[in-house]
Each structure stands twice: as structure tokens, then as C-alpha cells.
Design a protein around this motif. Structure first.
Motif, PDB file in Angstrom:
ATOM      1  N   SER A   1      45.752 -26.417 -52.171  1.00 47.15           N
ATOM      2  CA  SER A   1      44.663 -25.436 -51.309  1.00 47.15           C
ATOM      3  C   SER A   1      43.931 -26.498 -50.318  1.00 47.15           C
ATOM      4  CB  SER A   1      43.790 -25.129 -52.393  1.00 47.15           C
ATOM      5  OG  SER A   1      42.715 -24.289 -52.086  1.00 47.15           O
ATOM      6  N   LYS A   2      43.564 -27.702 -50.701  1.00 47.58           N
ATOM      7  CA  LYS A   2      42.711 -28.362 -49.762  1.00 47.58           C
ATOM      8  C   LYS A   2      43.700 -28.679 -48.511  1.00 47.58           C
ATOM      9  CE  LYS A   2      39.734 -30.572 -53.026  1.00 47.58           C
ATOM     10  NZ  LYS A   2      39.450 -32.031 -53.752  1.00 47.58           N
ATOM     11  N   GLU A   3      45.083 -28.856 -48.961  1.00 49.10           N
ATOM     12  CA  GLU A   3      45.754 -29.297 -47.697  1.00 49.10           C
ATOM     13  C   GLU A   3      46.107 -28.272 -46.848  1.00 49.10           C
ATOM     14  OE1 GLU A   3      50.733 -30.974 -47.450  1.00 49.10           O
ATOM     15  OE2 GLU A   3      49.784 -30.589 -49.357  1.00 49.10           O
ATOM     16  N   ALA A   4      46.157 -27.110 -47.425  1.00 50.96           N
ATOM     17  CA  ALA A   4      46.332 -25.758 -46.548  1.00 50.96           C
ATOM     18  C   ALA A   4      44.961 -25.407 -45.889  1.00 50.96           C
ATOM     19  CB  ALA A   4      46.943 -24.598 -47.135  1.00 50.96           C
ATOM     20  N   GLY A   5      43.979 -25.852 -46.234  1.00 53.48           N
ATOM     21  CA  GLY A   5      42.653 -25.489 -46.165  1.00 53.48           C
ATOM     22  C   GLY A   5      42.376 -23.993 -46.019  1.00 53.48           C
ATOM     23  N   CYS A   6      42.716 -23.532 -47.458  1.00 55.27           N
ATOM     24  CA  CYS A   6      42.606 -21.887 -47.872  1.00 55.27           C
ATOM     25  C   CYS A   6      42.287 -21.997 -49.253  1.00 55.27           C
ATOM     26  CB  CYS A   6      43.825 -20.972 -47.519  1.00 55.27           C
ATOM     27  SG  CYS A   6      45.311 -21.658 -48.335  1.00 55.27           S
ATOM     28  N   ALA A   7      41.897 -20.852 -49.816  1.00 53.86           N
ATOM     29  CA  ALA A   7      41.486 -20.288 -51.134  1.00 53.86           C
ATOM     30  C   ALA A   7      42.996 -20.023 -51.952  1.00 53.86           C
ATOM     31  CB  ALA A   7      40.559 -19.355 -51.242  1.00 53.86           C
ATOM     32  N   ALA A   8      42.760 -20.389 -53.139  1.00 49.99           N
ATOM     33  CA  ALA A   8      44.225 -19.972 -54.100  1.00 49.99           C
ATOM     34  C   ALA A   8      43.690 -18.896 -55.193  1.00 49.99           C
ATOM     35  CB  ALA A   8      44.417 -21.512 -54.702  1.00 49.99           C
ATOM     36  N   ALA A   9      44.604 -18.262 -55.474  1.00 45.24           N
ATOM     37  CA  ALA A   9      44.661 -17.576 -56.553  1.00 45.24           C
ATOM     38  C   ALA A   9      45.006 -18.097 -57.720  1.00 45.24           C
ATOM     39  CB  ALA A   9      45.468 -16.143 -56.348  1.00 45.24           C
ATOM     40  N   GLU A  10      44.922 -17.450 -58.986  1.00 42.75           N
ATOM     41  CA  GLU A  10      45.407 -18.021 -60.376  1.00 42.75           C
ATOM     42  C   GLU A  10      46.746 -18.224 -60.416  1.00 42.75           C
ATOM     43  OE1 GLU A  10      43.365 -19.487 -62.519  1.00 42.75           O
ATOM     44  OE2 GLU A  10      41.703 -19.371 -61.370  1.00 42.75           O
ATOM     45  N   ALA A  11      47.332 -18.809 -61.364  1.00 40.82           N
ATOM     46  CA  ALA A  11      48.890 -18.730 -61.761  1.00 40.82           C
ATOM     47  C   ALA A  11      49.079 -17.596 -62.308  1.00 40.82           C
ATOM     48  CB  ALA A  11      49.223 -20.024 -62.384  1.00 40.82           C
ATOM     49  N   LEU A  12      50.126 -16.738 -62.575  1.00 43.69           N
ATOM     50  CA  LEU A  12      50.545 -15.688 -63.136  1.00 43.69           C
ATOM     51  C   LEU A  12      49.925 -15.697 -64.475  1.00 43.69           C
ATOM     52  CD1 LEU A  12      54.324 -15.391 -61.605  1.00 43.69           C
ATOM     53  CD2 LEU A  12      51.880 -14.255 -60.767  1.00 43.69           C
ATOM     54  N   GLY A  13      50.173 -16.672 -65.351  1.00 42.84           N
ATOM     55  CA  GLY A  13      49.712 -16.612 -66.854  1.00 42.84           C
ATOM     56  C   GLY A  13      50.415 -15.663 -67.415  1.00 42.84           C
ATOM     57  N   ALA A  14      49.716 -14.970 -68.352  1.00 41.46           N
ATOM     58  CA  ALA A  14      50.225 -14.018 -69.327  1.00 41.46           C
ATOM     59  C   ALA A  14      50.168 -12.721 -68.904  1.00 41.46           C
ATOM     60  CB  ALA A  14      49.742 -14.185 -70.778  1.00 41.46           C
ATOM     61  N   TYR A  15      50.264 -12.561 -67.584  1.00 43.83           N
ATOM     62  CA  TYR A  15      50.520 -10.982 -67.087  1.00 43.83           C
ATOM     63  C   TYR A  15      51.620 -10.291 -67.729  1.00 43.83           C
ATOM     64  CZ  TYR A  15      50.270  -7.179 -63.545  1.00 43.83           C
ATOM     65  OH  TYR A  15      50.167  -5.941 -62.969  1.00 43.83           O
ATOM     66  N   PRO A  16      51.049  -9.156 -68.126  1.00 41.15           N
ATOM     67  CA  PRO A  16      52.065  -8.106 -69.014  1.00 41.15           C
ATOM     68  C   PRO A  16      53.560  -8.141 -68.600  1.00 41.15           C
ATOM     69  CG  PRO A  16      50.027  -7.151 -68.616  1.00 41.15           C
ATOM     70  CD  PRO A  16      49.698  -8.369 -67.950  1.00 41.15           C
ATOM     71  N   ALA A  17      53.669  -8.194 -67.140  1.00 41.03           N
ATOM     72  CA  ALA A  17      55.219  -8.311 -66.635  1.00 41.03           C
ATOM     73  C   ALA A  17      55.804  -9.383 -67.098  1.00 41.03           C
ATOM     74  CB  ALA A  17      55.308  -8.140 -65.282  1.00 41.03           C
ATOM     75  N   ILE A  18      55.243 -10.509 -67.489  1.00 39.91           N
ATOM     76  CA  ILE A  18      55.949 -11.850 -67.884  1.00 39.91           C
ATOM     77  C   ILE A  18      56.396 -11.466 -69.127  1.00 39.91           C
ATOM     78  CG2 ILE A  18      55.855 -14.270 -68.389  1.00 39.91           C
ATOM     79  CD1 ILE A  18      55.175 -13.433 -65.276  1.00 39.91           C
ATOM     80  N   GLY A  19      55.750 -11.011 -70.102  1.00 41.75           N
ATOM     81  CA  GLY A  19      56.378 -10.931 -71.518  1.00 41.75           C
ATOM     82  C   GLY A  19      57.604  -9.715 -71.274  1.00 41.75           C
ATOM     83  N   LYS A  20      57.531  -8.657 -70.460  1.00 42.10           N
ATOM     84  CA  LYS A  20      58.446  -7.753 -70.219  1.00 42.10           C
ATOM     85  C   LYS A  20      59.970  -8.382 -69.687  1.00 42.10           C
ATOM     86  CE  LYS A  20      55.302  -3.883 -69.704  1.00 42.10           C
ATOM     87  NZ  LYS A  20      54.902  -2.808 -69.011  1.00 42.10           N
ATOM     88  N   LEU A  21      59.557  -9.290 -68.726  1.00 44.73           N
ATOM     89  CA  LEU A  21      60.859 -10.069 -68.301  1.00 44.73           C
ATOM     90  C   LEU A  21      61.566 -10.956 -69.381  1.00 44.73           C
ATOM     91  CD1 LEU A  21      59.456 -10.678 -64.457  1.00 44.73           C
ATOM     92  CD2 LEU A  21      61.271  -9.118 -65.096  1.00 44.73           C
ATOM     93  N   VAL A  22      60.445 -11.733 -69.883  1.00 51.61           N
ATOM     94  CA  VAL A  22      61.254 -12.455 -71.116  1.00 51.61           C
ATOM     95  C   VAL A  22      62.095 -11.353 -72.044  1.00 51.61           C
ATOM     96  CG1 VAL A  22      60.728 -13.616 -73.091  1.00 51.61           C
ATOM     97  CG2 VAL A  22      59.432 -14.087 -71.104  1.00 51.61           C
ATOM     98  N   LEU A  23      61.415 -10.277 -72.291  1.00 47.29           N
ATOM     99  CA  LEU A  23      62.158  -9.543 -73.425  1.00 47.29           C
ATOM    100  C   LEU A  23      63.604  -8.830 -72.407  1.00 47.29           C
ATOM    101  CD1 LEU A  23      62.449  -7.863 -75.917  1.00 47.29           C
ATOM    102  CD2 LEU A  23      61.472  -5.923 -74.828  1.00 47.29           C
ATOM    103  N   SER A  24      63.525  -8.788 -71.288  1.00 49.02           N
ATOM    104  CA  SER A  24      64.500  -8.199 -70.305  1.00 49.02           C
ATOM    105  C   SER A  24      65.632  -9.241 -70.480  1.00 49.02           C
ATOM    106  CB  SER A  24      64.201  -7.970 -69.143  1.00 49.02           C
ATOM    107  OG  SER A  24      65.357  -7.561 -68.179  1.00 49.02           O
ATOM    108  N   GLN A  25      65.370 -10.714 -70.277  1.00 53.68           N
ATOM    109  CA  GLN A  25      66.323 -11.502 -70.324  1.00 53.68           C
ATOM    110  C   GLN A  25      66.940 -11.621 -71.571  1.00 53.68           C
ATOM    111  OE1 GLN A  25      67.559 -12.490 -67.480  1.00 53.68           O
ATOM    112  NE2 GLN A  25      66.414 -13.980 -66.449  1.00 53.68           N
ATOM    113  N   TYR A  26      66.250 -11.547 -72.527  1.00 56.35           N
ATOM    114  CA  TYR A  26      66.642 -11.521 -74.215  1.00 56.35           C
ATOM    115  C   TYR A  26      67.757 -10.451 -74.220  1.00 56.35           C
ATOM    116  CZ  TYR A  26      66.726 -10.855 -79.142  1.00 56.35           C
ATOM    117  OH  TYR A  26      67.158 -10.531 -80.631  1.00 56.35           O
ATOM    118  N   SER A  27      67.239  -9.000 -73.810  1.00 56.26           N
ATOM    119  CA  SER A  27      68.052  -7.909 -74.166  1.00 56.26           C
ATOM    120  C   SER A  27      69.422  -8.200 -73.100  1.00 56.26           C
ATOM    121  CB  SER A  27      67.154  -6.664 -73.637  1.00 56.26           C
ATOM    122  OG  SER A  27      66.149  -6.905 -74.458  1.00 56.26           O
TER     123      SER A  27
END
Length: 306
Positions: free
Chosen positions: A265-291
Motif C-alpha cells: 500500500s505504501k509502495e503504491a501510494g494508495c489505500a487498501a481493502a481487506e483480504a477476502l476472508g470468510a466472505y460467504p462466496a468462499i465457503g460456496k466455492l470450497v463446496l463447489s470444488q468438493y462437489s
């Protein structure tokens, strides 16, 4: 403290949605087949309570989407005490399957001998990372090859949705294009930050195109683990006319080394958002790969516009 089989007592656990009544009720989710392999979430990075909580939330989402699913967490750098190592979890899944078969036979039930993988391993990675995937494959081999390994979660429209949400939460993008309101700090150029070298950058670029379509601003991918990559992309975006940039981590979180995002963020000189974390889509994609690995009809729908 959490156990290898799920969150510790006292932590909230997602339960299957209650059945709706009436003509317009949603179709009931399919249940996991009897004797189905365990879903094992392979978590990279140095374990911590925060990372364990994130992983537990992801598998909780997957369980809520597929009732009866056995889902556990294994860490690439686990210590087998507070954080079970992936190879250990896989070996335990194989032993448990054998024990269940022997108990059923002893009880006089007509059951078939276990066949196929005892577990399906899903890496908790948004994009490819050859070094981390080598670790996962090694853990699978160390367990006796009784597990099947899936691909990473992206690229996918649901990840573009998740990135959009994280940017809007940070005040760096409009939450809803349809309402046409402005955000004073909204970025007019997005640096999609990933790890894993050039392969990861190319894969992130696909999701980046989906994000660009959602935000109607240019999006370019860069590697946090390649020297000069972030600065170079920031310069390209500014040279193309973007005056206010934002950094969007195309990362779930555990694979992100501490302090790396702040430095970028300092290198680019801009603000940053948070990482994706446990956003609901992550759990759904994990299940999709399993399925998909088991041939089950369980695929998440593409993300609608916010």
C-alpha cells in the motif's frame, strides 16, 4: 480450543436453512451421500487463532449448503496440537472410514468395502501458488494417497463480487452501481494484489476483468511477492489517467504474510481493502470444488451485480 473436527464449543456453527413452506419455497439442498469422503480444507500460512476462526467459518458455510457433510481443517504448517497438520488430518480421515466400515460389518449390516478417496482436499487459495500447492501435494502423498486434491477456488465471478464488497466496505468503491450515488474516496483504478508469481498474476487478471466490468474502472493485477510489481502497475494505471488508486487483495488471508499488504500500500501510494476472508462466496466455492470432484450437482451460481 478448536478440535480437528470443527470449531470449539461455544463458537457459532451455521446450521442448514429451515425448510420454507408454501408454493414458492426454495428447493431443499441435497444432502451429502452416505459414506462420502470428508472435505478437508487445506489452510496455508502460519496458523493462529484468527486464521483458525476464518477456516472454521468457511467450512461452516460449506456444511450449511450441504447437510451431512463432514468437513475438517488441516494446516500446511500445523503443529498437531492446537492446529492439526494436513497430513495428520488426512490420515485420521482414512482411519475413521475404515473404523466405520468395521463397525458396520460387526453390527451385521450389508455394506461395501470402502473405495475411492477417504477425503477431498480443497486448498484455501483464491489463485494458483506453485510453492503452496507443492506443500499440499506432499501432505497428500504423506497420508498414503487416500485423498483427492482439487484446484484452487478462482478465477470465478463470485470472487469478483467478494472483491467489490471488500472495496465498498473500505469506502473505495460504490456498493451499488444501480443507485448512482458517489463515494468521495472511490478509486478510479484498482491494483489487484496477489501472491504466487506470474502464474498467479495471469489468473488474477481473469477475475480482474470481471471486477472491472462491475466497477467500470481499470483493474490490473500485480504480485506482492515480486519486487517492483506493485509499483510498476501503479505507474501504468496513473499513466493511463487513473488519479486515485486502491489496492484490492486477491487473497483469502492465511496466505498473506504479515505486513506485506501494508508495504505494498505504501509502495503504491494508495489505500487498501481487506483480504477476502470468510466472505460467504468462499465457503460456496470450497463446496463447489468438493462437489465437482465427486460429481455432485452442486455448483454456485454466478454473482449478481451489487
Amino acid at each position: 480450543m478448536s478440535s480437528p473436527t470443527g470449531p470449539a464449543s461455544g463458537l457459532p456453527v451455521r446450521m442448514p436453512r429451515p425448510r420454507q413452506s408454501g408454493r414458492h419455497r426454495r428447493p431443499e439442498p441435497a444432502a451429502a451421500p452416505e459414506g462420502a469422503p470428508a472435505l478437508v480444507l487445506a489452510v496455508p500460512g502460519v496458523p493462529s487463532d484468527a486464521i483458525r476462526a476464518l477456516a472454521d467459518e468457511v467450512v461452516s458455510i460449506a456444511r450449511s449448503e450441504l447437510p451431512g457433510l463432514e468437513a475438517v481443517v488441516g494446516f500446511l504448517e500445523g503443529d498437531d496440537v492446537a492446529y492439526p497438520a494436513l497430513a495428520t488430518v488426512l490420515s485420521a480421515a482414512d482411519r475413521l472410514r475404515t473404523e466405520r466400515y468395521e463397525i458396520a460389518v460387526a453390527a451385521g449390516r450389508e455394506v461395501s468395502a470402502p473405495e475411492g478417496p477417504a477425503a477431498v482436499v480443497v486448498p484455501l487459495l483464491a489463485g494458483p501458488d506453485s510453492a503452496l500447492m507443492r506443500q499440499v501435494r506432499q501432505a497428500v502423498m504423506d497420508s498414503g494417497n487416500t485423498a483427492e486434491l482439487t484446484d484452487v477456488l478462482g478465477p470465478h465471478p463470485l470472487l469478483a463480487e467478494a472483491l467489490h464488497v471488500r472495496l465498498s466496505e473500505a469506502g473505495l468503491a460504490r456498493a451499488d452501481r444501480a443507485r448512482l450515488f458517489t463515494v468521495a474516496t472511490a478509486a478510479d483504478g484498482i491494483i489487484l494484489a496477489t501472491v504466487g508469481g506470474e502464474e498467479a498474476v495471469q489468473a488474477a487478471g481473469i477475475t480482474g476483468m470481471l471486477l472491472a466490468a462491475r466497477l467500470a474502472v481499470p483493474v490490473m493485477a500485480a504480485a506482492l511477492d515480486q519486487e517492483g510489481s506493485i509499483a510498476s502497475v501503479a505507474e501504468q494505471l496513473r499513466g493511463a489517467g487513473s488519479a486515485q488508486l486502491a489496492l484490492a487483495p486477491y487473497l483469502i488471508g492465511p496466505e498473506l504474510a504479515e505486513g506485506l499488504l501494508d508495504e505494498a500500500s505504501k509502495e503504491a501510494g494508495c489505500a487498501a481493502a481487506e483480504a477476502l476472508g470468510a466472505y460467504p462466496a468462499i465457503g460456496k466455492l470450497v463446496l463447489s470444488q468438493y462437489s465437482a470432484a465427486l460429481g455432485l450437482p452442486r455448483q454456485p451460481q454466478g454473482a449478481p451485480s451489487l
